[in-house]
Design an enzyme around this catalytic site. Structure first.
Site, PDB file in Angstrom:
ATOM      1  N   GLU A  87     -23.250 -28.118 -46.436  1.00  0.00           N
ATOM      2  CA  GLU A  87     -23.934 -28.948 -45.438  1.00  0.00           C
ATOM      3  C   GLU A  87     -23.903 -28.264 -44.070  1.00  0.00           C
ATOM      4  O   GLU A  87     -24.906 -28.251 -43.351  1.00  0.00           O
ATOM      5  CB  GLU A  87     -23.254 -30.317 -45.349  1.00  0.00           C
ATOM      6  CG  GLU A  87     -23.851 -31.220 -44.276  1.00  0.00           C
ATOM      7  CD  GLU A  87     -22.865 -32.265 -43.781  1.00  0.00           C
ATOM      8  OE1 GLU A  87     -23.174 -32.918 -42.772  1.00  0.00           O
ATOM      9  OE2 GLU A  87     -21.791 -32.414 -44.385  1.00  0.00           O
ATOM     10  N   ASP A 134     -27.394 -27.252 -42.342  1.00  0.00           N
ATOM     11  CA  ASP A 134     -27.754 -27.844 -41.051  1.00  0.00           C
ATOM     12  C   ASP A 134     -28.281 -26.777 -40.100  1.00  0.00           C
ATOM     13  O   ASP A 134     -29.294 -26.978 -39.412  1.00  0.00           O
ATOM     14  CB  ASP A 134     -26.530 -28.535 -40.452  1.00  0.00           C
ATOM     15  CG  ASP A 134     -26.794 -29.075 -39.066  1.00  0.00           C
ATOM     16  OD1 ASP A 134     -27.673 -29.934 -38.918  1.00  0.00           O
ATOM     17  OD2 ASP A 134     -26.120 -28.632 -38.120  1.00  0.00           O
ATOM     18  N   GLU A 169     -29.037 -31.478 -46.493  1.00  0.00           N
ATOM     19  CA  GLU A 169     -28.653 -30.262 -45.783  1.00  0.00           C
ATOM     20  C   GLU A 169     -27.861 -29.325 -46.693  1.00  0.00           C
ATOM     21  O   GLU A 169     -28.027 -28.100 -46.630  1.00  0.00           O
ATOM     22  CB  GLU A 169     -27.832 -30.625 -44.543  1.00  0.00           C
ATOM     23  CG  GLU A 169     -28.646 -31.359 -43.484  1.00  0.00           C
ATOM     24  CD  GLU A 169     -27.818 -31.817 -42.316  1.00  0.00           C
ATOM     25  OE1 GLU A 169     -28.399 -32.045 -41.242  1.00  0.00           O
ATOM     26  OE2 GLU A 169     -26.579 -31.964 -42.462  1.00  0.00           O
ATOM     27  N   ASP A 223     -26.593 -35.817 -45.729  1.00  0.00           N
ATOM     28  CA  ASP A 223     -25.681 -34.682 -45.875  1.00  0.00           C
ATOM     29  C   ASP A 223     -26.076 -33.810 -47.068  1.00  0.00           C
ATOM     30  O   ASP A 223     -26.054 -32.578 -46.991  1.00  0.00           O
ATOM     31  CB  ASP A 223     -24.247 -35.177 -46.078  1.00  0.00           C
ATOM     32  CG  ASP A 223     -23.649 -35.767 -44.813  1.00  0.00           C
ATOM     33  OD1 ASP A 223     -24.239 -35.580 -43.733  1.00  0.00           O
ATOM     34  OD2 ASP A 223     -22.587 -36.427 -44.913  1.00  0.00           O
TER      35      ASP A 223
END
Length: 233
Positions: A47, A51, A123, A120
């Site tokens: 994640e 991101d 990502e 989450d």
């Protein structure tokens, strides 16, 4: 794999738009901390990577698509496109829920539909694609998933801090207060955590590579939690 078998991952791969050479990366991206023996075995590290990949690709998309907009306008669009709620919508379109690996407690409390977890995992999947297929593969997945939302006509967005301040003022509340909760990292690459306090509400937290970014993140976290729209009427 929870509610679905390993073989069924081909369905999810088709929805995401990437066939994994190392399917273990996808399985890793779908593993919640509640189903892992240790935190590094959950999706959290993927994640973190996803991101950053998402932010770079969407920033590039915005730079291309809105050549006349200022840095501030592009930043507001970026914040809207990459926020958890937007990522959760993408994960829902991909059909991630049935493939999640959750602990029994999380599964029984509706974890497969929780927006925070869905965001989450979106990502994390992007991070997994990046590791499996490289930057071009990850960019292709992000563009396919976020381009329509980026191009959709909509109202001009205010930044999160402005929206929160105006919301508080409209209710005759004191101006929101931003408090530095933590600072970490070396001087050349600091990381800030900020809490925003609004009279009568639980504080919300955000983080970023600058105090300004962390404050915007905290304001957005508050808006998301309280279900407050930040678009102009």
């Amino acid at each position: 794999m929870g509610a679905r078998s390993r073989e069924d991952l081909a369905v999810l791969e088709a929805n995401v738009g990437h066939g994994f050479a190392n399917r273990g990366l996808l399985e890793h991206a779908l593993t919640h901390v509640s189903a892992s023996a240790a935190r590094p075995e959950s999706y959290e590290r993927l994640e973190f990577l996803g991101d950053r990949v998402l932010g770079v690709v969407v920033a590039h998309m915005l730079y291309e698509h809105f050549p006349q907009e200022s840095e501030g306008e592009l930043s507001r669009r970026l914040a809207d496109l990459v926020r958890k709620e937007s990522c959760a919508e993408v994960a829902e379109r991909w059909g991630v829920g049935p493939f999640m690996r959750l602990g029994d407690g999380e599964a029984q409390t509706g974890g497969r539909k929780k927006r925070a977890i869905l965001g989450d995992m979106c990502e994390a999947i992007i991070g997994a694609v990046y590791l499996d297929g490289g930057p071009q593969a990850a960019e292709a997945v992000v563009r396919a998933a976020f381009a329509e939302r980026m191009r959709a006509p909509g109202r001009r967005l205010r930044d999160a801090k402005t929206a929160l301040q105006e919301w508080a003022q409209a209710r005759r509340l004191a101006t929101p207060r931003y408090l530095l909760a933590a600072r970490s990292g070396p001087d050349h690459a600091p990381f800030f955590e900020v809490a925003v306090e609004v009279e009568g509400f639980e504080a919300a937290r955000g983080a970023g590579a600058s105090k300004r970014a962390a404050e915007q993140s905290a304001a957005q976290a508050f808006l998301d939690r309280e279900g407050i729209e930040r678009e102009d009427a």
